[in-house]
Design an enzyme around this catalytic site. Structure first.
Site, PDB file in Angstrom:
ATOM      1  N   ASN A  74      12.193  15.891  -3.512  1.00  0.00           N
ATOM      2  CA  ASN A  74      11.075  16.638  -3.363  1.00  0.00           C
ATOM      3  C   ASN A  74      10.366  16.482  -2.110  1.00  0.00           C
ATOM      4  OD1 ASN A  74       8.398  17.685  -4.095  1.00  0.00           O
ATOM      5  ND2 ASN A  74       8.962  17.545  -6.230  1.00  0.00           N
ATOM      6  N   GLY A 136       2.633  24.780 -14.897  1.00  0.00           N
ATOM      7  CA  GLY A 136       2.666  24.067 -13.865  1.00  0.00           C
ATOM      8  C   GLY A 136       3.845  24.130 -12.848  1.00  0.00           C
ATOM      9  N   ALA A 137       4.775  24.997 -13.321  1.00  0.00           N
ATOM     10  CA  ALA A 137       5.953  24.754 -12.482  1.00  0.00           C
ATOM     11  C   ALA A 137       5.777  25.363 -11.018  1.00  0.00           C
ATOM     12  CB  ALA A 137       7.197  25.512 -13.110  1.00  0.00           C
ATOM     13  N   GLY A 138       6.190  24.666 -10.012  1.00  0.00           N
ATOM     14  CA  GLY A 138       5.772  25.008  -8.754  1.00  0.00           C
ATOM     15  C   GLY A 138       6.930  25.988  -8.359  1.00  0.00           C
ATOM     16  N   VAL A 139       8.241  25.931  -8.766  1.00  0.00           N
ATOM     17  CA  VAL A 139       9.138  26.941  -8.437  1.00  0.00           C
ATOM     18  C   VAL A 139       9.565  27.074 -10.033  1.00  0.00           C
ATOM     19  CG1 VAL A 139      11.407  27.573  -7.621  1.00  0.00           C
ATOM     20  CG2 VAL A 139      10.001  26.051  -6.298  1.00  0.00           C
ATOM     21  N   HIS A 144      13.984  22.718 -12.879  1.00  0.00           N
ATOM     22  CA  HIS A 144      14.319  21.508 -12.148  1.00  0.00           C
ATOM     23  C   HIS A 144      13.623  20.491 -12.995  1.00  0.00           C
ATOM     24  CE1 HIS A 144      10.635  23.406 -10.608  1.00  0.00           C
ATOM     25  NE2 HIS A 144      10.110  22.243 -10.352  1.00  0.00           N
ATOM     26  N   HIS A 146      12.009  16.757 -13.020  1.00  0.00           N
ATOM     27  CA  HIS A 146      11.262  15.621 -12.190  1.00  0.00           C
ATOM     28  C   HIS A 146      11.659  14.425 -12.605  1.00  0.00           C
ATOM     29  CE1 HIS A 146       8.754  18.732  -9.992  1.00  0.00           C
ATOM     30  NE2 HIS A 146       8.443  19.076 -11.219  1.00  0.00           N
TER      31      HIS A 146
END
Ligand SMILES: [Zn+2]
Length: 194
Positions: A74, A136-139, A144, A146
């Site tokens: 990350n 809250g997923a950034g992409v 993905h 974590h």
């Protein structure tokens, strides 16, 4: 035809969070090679999890490649050694994985824990998936999982007081160590899948 939403990966660039990070490689026995080792914002808007596997392991910060999934560092770690398990396929939700993908996705997650145990002996782990932007997923467009190693005392006052986390090891060095352990341990987990 109106109001039909078609997801475009370009609409989901990685979000840089507001936490400043203090890179402190001198705290470890690793040597700071040069400033190129520091993470930079992606230059294109291509989905980072589709773009990553197209690069070399070193350039893409990929620690391991399976048949259906891969492990990637990350760029904006929650903690030192933060790794992610991603399917190669550009899907947003775990429900979209087929059986083989799902099996390797979870099996690779356990392998990642074993790799971390070997490399840096964490005291615990945070493992999870944010699915969808609202969660809250950034992409959000590319699933993905974590895998974040935790150590007793790692959640010190600094993130709260100074909005800063100390990062005692460079991503590239961490990737190198992980890649070596993945290669060594994967056969015990019968990975990659045939
Ligand atoms: Zn993608």
């Amino acid at each position: 035809m109106t109001d039909v939403r078609v997801d475009n990966p370009a609409d989901f660039p990685p979000q840089e969070d507001t936490v400043e990070r203090l890179w402190t490689p001198q705290r470890m026995t690793y040597v700071l090679r040069n400033s190129e080792d520091r993470p930079t914002k992606p230059k294109t808007k291509e989905c980072p999890f589709c773009a990553g596997p197209k690069k070399s392991d070193e350039d893409g910060l990929i620690a391991w490649r399976g048949t259906h999934v891969f492990a990637i560092m990350n760029l904006y770690p929650y903690n030192v050694g933060h790794l992610m398990i991603c399917p190669y396929r550009h899907v947003g939700f775990i429900t979209e994985l087929d059986d083989a993908e799902l099996f390797e996705f979870e099996k690779a997650t356990t392998l990642a824990m074993k790799v971390m145990e070997t490399v840096s002996r964490p005291d615990g782990y945070n493992i999870g998936i944010n699915q969808g932007e609202v969660a809250g997923a950034g992409v959000a467009a590319h699933l993905h999982q974590h895998v974040v190693p935790r150590w007793n005392g790692d959640a010190n006052f600094m993130p709260i007081v100074a909005q800063t986390r100390t990062m005692p090891i460079l991503l590239s060095d961490q990737r190198d160590a992980y890649a070596q352990a993945f290669e060594q341990l994967a056969p015990q987990y019968h990975l990659p899948l045939a």
